[in-house]
Design a protein around this motif. Sequence first.
Motif, PDB file in Angstrom:
ATOM      1  N   VAL A  83      48.784  22.833 -35.411  1.00 23.64           N
ATOM      2  CA  VAL A  83      48.350  22.253 -36.681  1.00 23.64           C
ATOM      3  C   VAL A  83      49.454  21.374 -37.283  1.00 23.64           C
ATOM      4  O   VAL A  83      49.176  20.451 -38.051  1.00 23.64           O
ATOM      5  CB  VAL A  83      47.954  23.366 -37.668  1.00 23.64           C
ATOM      6  N   LEU A  84      50.705  21.634 -36.921  1.00 23.24           N
ATOM      7  CA  LEU A  84      51.820  20.848 -37.445  1.00 23.24           C
ATOM      8  C   LEU A  84      51.725  19.382 -37.034  1.00 23.24           C
ATOM      9  O   LEU A  84      52.378  18.527 -37.638  1.00 23.24           O
ATOM     10  CB  LEU A  84      53.148  21.434 -36.975  1.00 23.24           C
ATOM     11  N   LEU A  85      50.922  19.080 -36.017  1.00 30.81           N
ATOM     12  CA  LEU A  85      50.707  17.688 -35.633  1.00 30.81           C
ATOM     13  C   LEU A  85      50.116  16.890 -36.789  1.00 30.81           C
ATOM     14  O   LEU A  85      50.413  15.699 -36.939  1.00 30.81           O
ATOM     15  CB  LEU A  85      49.762  17.613 -34.417  1.00 30.81           C
ATOM     16  N   ILE A  86      49.312  17.540 -37.602  1.00 31.60           N
ATOM     17  CA  ILE A  86      48.689  16.841 -38.728  1.00 31.60           C
ATOM     18  C   ILE A  86      49.743  16.430 -39.745  1.00 31.60           C
ATOM     19  O   ILE A  86      49.804  15.272 -40.174  1.00 31.60           O
ATOM     20  CB  ILE A  86      47.616  17.733 -39.380  1.00 31.60           C
ATOM     21  N   GLY A  87      50.575  17.373 -40.134  1.00 32.69           N
ATOM     22  CA  GLY A  87      51.587  17.072 -41.128  1.00 32.69           C
ATOM     23  C   GLY A  87      52.707  16.194 -40.612  1.00 32.69           C
ATOM     24  O   GLY A  87      53.321  15.432 -41.381  1.00 32.69           O
ATOM     25  N   GLY A  88      52.972  16.273 -39.302  1.00 31.92           N
ATOM     26  CA  GLY A  88      54.094  15.530 -38.760  1.00 31.92           C
ATOM     27  C   GLY A  88      53.773  14.134 -38.278  1.00 31.92           C
ATOM     28  O   GLY A  88      54.685  13.335 -38.042  1.00 31.92           O
ATOM     29  N   MET A  89      52.491  13.803 -38.143  1.00 30.43           N
ATOM     30  CA  MET A  89      52.123  12.532 -37.528  1.00 30.43           C
ATOM     31  C   MET A  89      52.654  11.325 -38.295  1.00 30.43           C
ATOM     32  O   MET A  89      53.159  10.366 -37.720  1.00 30.43           O
ATOM     33  CB  MET A  89      50.606  12.437 -37.373  1.00 30.43           C
ATOM     34  N   ARG A  90      52.561  11.353 -39.600  1.00 31.78           N
ATOM     35  CA  ARG A  90      53.027  10.220 -40.388  1.00 31.78           C
ATOM     36  C   ARG A  90      54.535  10.040 -40.256  1.00 31.78           C
ATOM     37  O   ARG A  90      55.042   8.920 -40.174  1.00 31.78           O
ATOM     38  CB  ARG A  90      52.632  10.438 -41.850  1.00 31.78           C
ATOM     39  N   TYR A  91      55.281  11.162 -40.221  1.00 25.87           N
ATOM     40  CA  TYR A  91      56.734  11.083 -40.105  1.00 25.87           C
ATOM     41  C   TYR A  91      57.147  10.623 -38.715  1.00 25.87           C
ATOM     42  O   TYR A  91      58.154   9.926 -38.558  1.00 25.87           O
ATOM     43  CB  TYR A  91      57.345  12.431 -40.452  1.00 25.87           C
ATOM     44  N   VAL A  92      56.380  10.973 -37.690  1.00 20.91           N
ATOM     45  CA  VAL A  92      56.630  10.467 -36.339  1.00 20.91           C
ATOM     46  C   VAL A  92      56.406   8.963 -36.303  1.00 20.91           C
ATOM     47  O   VAL A  92      57.164   8.214 -35.683  1.00 20.91           O
ATOM     48  CB  VAL A  92      55.722  11.178 -35.314  1.00 20.91           C
ATOM     49  N   PHE A  93      55.366   8.509 -36.994  1.00 20.46           N
ATOM     50  CA  PHE A  93      55.076   7.071 -37.062  1.00 20.46           C
ATOM     51  C   PHE A  93      56.236   6.317 -37.713  1.00 20.46           C
ATOM     52  O   PHE A  93      56.665   5.259 -37.233  1.00 20.46           O
ATOM     53  CB  PHE A  93      53.786   6.844 -37.849  1.00 20.46           C
ATOM     54  N   VAL A  94      56.756   6.858 -38.811  1.00 19.45           N
ATOM     55  CA  VAL A  94      57.888   6.228 -39.506  1.00 19.45           C
ATOM     56  C   VAL A  94      59.110   6.179 -38.598  1.00 19.45           C
ATOM     57  O   VAL A  94      59.828   5.169 -38.531  1.00 19.45           O
ATOM     58  CB  VAL A  94      58.205   6.980 -40.811  1.00 19.45           C
ATOM     59  N   ALA A  95      59.371   7.269 -37.878  1.00 15.71           N
ATOM     60  CA  ALA A  95      60.512   7.298 -36.967  1.00 15.71           C
ATOM     61  C   ALA A  95      60.324   6.301 -35.831  1.00 15.71           C
ATOM     62  O   ALA A  95      61.273   5.614 -35.419  1.00 15.71           O
ATOM     63  CB  ALA A  95      60.703   8.712 -36.411  1.00 15.71           C
ATOM     64  N   ALA A  96      59.093   6.201 -35.313  1.00 14.99           N
ATOM     65  CA  ALA A  96      58.818   5.272 -34.220  1.00 14.99           C
ATOM     66  C   ALA A  96      59.009   3.825 -34.660  1.00 14.99           C
ATOM     67  O   ALA A  96      59.411   2.968 -33.855  1.00 14.99           O
ATOM     68  CB  ALA A  96      57.396   5.475 -33.708  1.00 14.99           C
ATOM     69  N   ALA A  97      58.744   3.549 -35.934  1.00 11.07           N
ATOM     70  CA  ALA A  97      58.894   2.182 -36.444  1.00 11.07           C
ATOM     71  C   ALA A  97      60.344   1.713 -36.407  1.00 11.07           C
ATOM     72  O   ALA A  97      60.603   0.500 -36.381  1.00 11.07           O
ATOM     73  CB  ALA A  97      58.350   2.103 -37.868  1.00 11.07           C
ATOM     74  N   ARG A  98      61.280   2.645 -36.396  1.00 14.24           N
ATOM     75  CA  ARG A  98      62.684   2.255 -36.290  1.00 14.24           C
ATOM     76  C   ARG A  98      62.999   1.727 -34.889  1.00 14.24           C
ATOM     77  O   ARG A  98      63.870   0.866 -34.716  1.00 14.24           O
ATOM     78  CB  ARG A  98      63.583   3.442 -36.619  1.00 14.24           C
ATOM     79  N   ALA A  99      62.291   2.251 -33.903  1.00 12.39           N
ATOM     80  CA  ALA A  99      62.499   1.794 -32.530  1.00 12.39           C
ATOM     81  C   ALA A  99      61.644   0.570 -32.211  1.00 12.39           C
ATOM     82  O   ALA A  99      62.062  -0.295 -31.423  1.00 12.39           O
ATOM     83  CB  ALA A  99      62.185   2.928 -31.549  1.00 12.39           C
ATOM     84  N   TRP A 100      60.463   0.501 -32.812  1.00  9.09           N
ATOM     85  CA  TRP A 100      59.547  -0.617 -32.571  1.00  9.09           C
ATOM     86  C   TRP A 100      59.188  -1.257 -33.912  1.00  9.09           C
ATOM     87  O   TRP A 100      58.204  -0.857 -34.566  1.00  9.09           O
ATOM     88  CB  TRP A 100      58.295  -0.125 -31.859  1.00  9.09           C
ATOM     89  N   PRO A 101      59.946  -2.253 -34.340  1.00 12.21           N
ATOM     90  CA  PRO A 101      59.742  -2.865 -35.669  1.00 12.21           C
ATOM     91  C   PRO A 101      58.355  -3.443 -35.897  1.00 12.21           C
ATOM     92  O   PRO A 101      57.936  -3.587 -37.051  1.00 12.21           O
ATOM     93  CB  PRO A 101      60.813  -3.980 -35.685  1.00 12.21           C
TER      94      PRO A 101
END
Length: 257
Positions: free
Chosen positions: A159-177
């Motif tokens: 279930v933590l995938l739900i809460g963490g998905m947005r933060y993973v997206f933000v982290a990924a944006a640092r690698a892929w602008p």
Amino acid sequence: MALNNTYDGYDARPVQQETAVGAGAQILLLALLGTAIGMGTAGWLTGLAFAFATWAVLSRALHRSRLPSFGPANRVTLGRATLVGGVTALVADSFRSAPPVSLLVGLTAVALILDGVDGKVARRTGTSSPLGARFDMEVDAFLILVLSVYVAMDQGPWVLLIGGMRYVFVAAARAWPWLTAPLPPSTARKTVAALQGVLLLVAGAELLPHAVNTGVVLLALGLLVWSFGRDVLWLWRTARTRGGAPAAEVMRELVAQ
């Protein structure tokens, strides 16, 4: 954390006073919860950490944005953040002993209802701002994260995938602008985001059989994966077809369409 009160003639004291009032309201809510349920150390420390972090980050952001006043919409969002702080403390305390479900559900329900108020207030009063929109979004995201932690204790860590998905997206944006490019307005995206809190609250209320709650959470996760997947695909296609155009240029093209 020391914050300068003035900068190039800008007086930050009025908005800093409002954030201080918000922190005081958070501590008062924690005191009421502690008296009502005998909250343990984990709940107190987590709630106080949330109050301090909210005050510090918001004060700094307001100082940098140089807003002349806090604004009515931001006051609504700050009130919602106070409720989220209470929910956070209850969830942290639930690792020690289960909190009254009615209390947790009540605080969360009011916070979710107010989520539809601050935006309307901002539009009606002409006080919309990028900071206000970001503040609103961060409060929403953190509430979803906290609710996913609570529901995960019953349904499992997936279930933590739900809460963490947005933060993973933000982290990924640092690698892929290219992930930082602005997205076109989407009613579907807003609907899916709003449903996350509602569906997690339904599952956390424990009013339905365990299997039904599992289905509710799976529905929330499926909708979120679809929404994020659609947006990431759009951003990827946009970056390829427009040669990785800067976010400002992409936004100008969107407005012109």
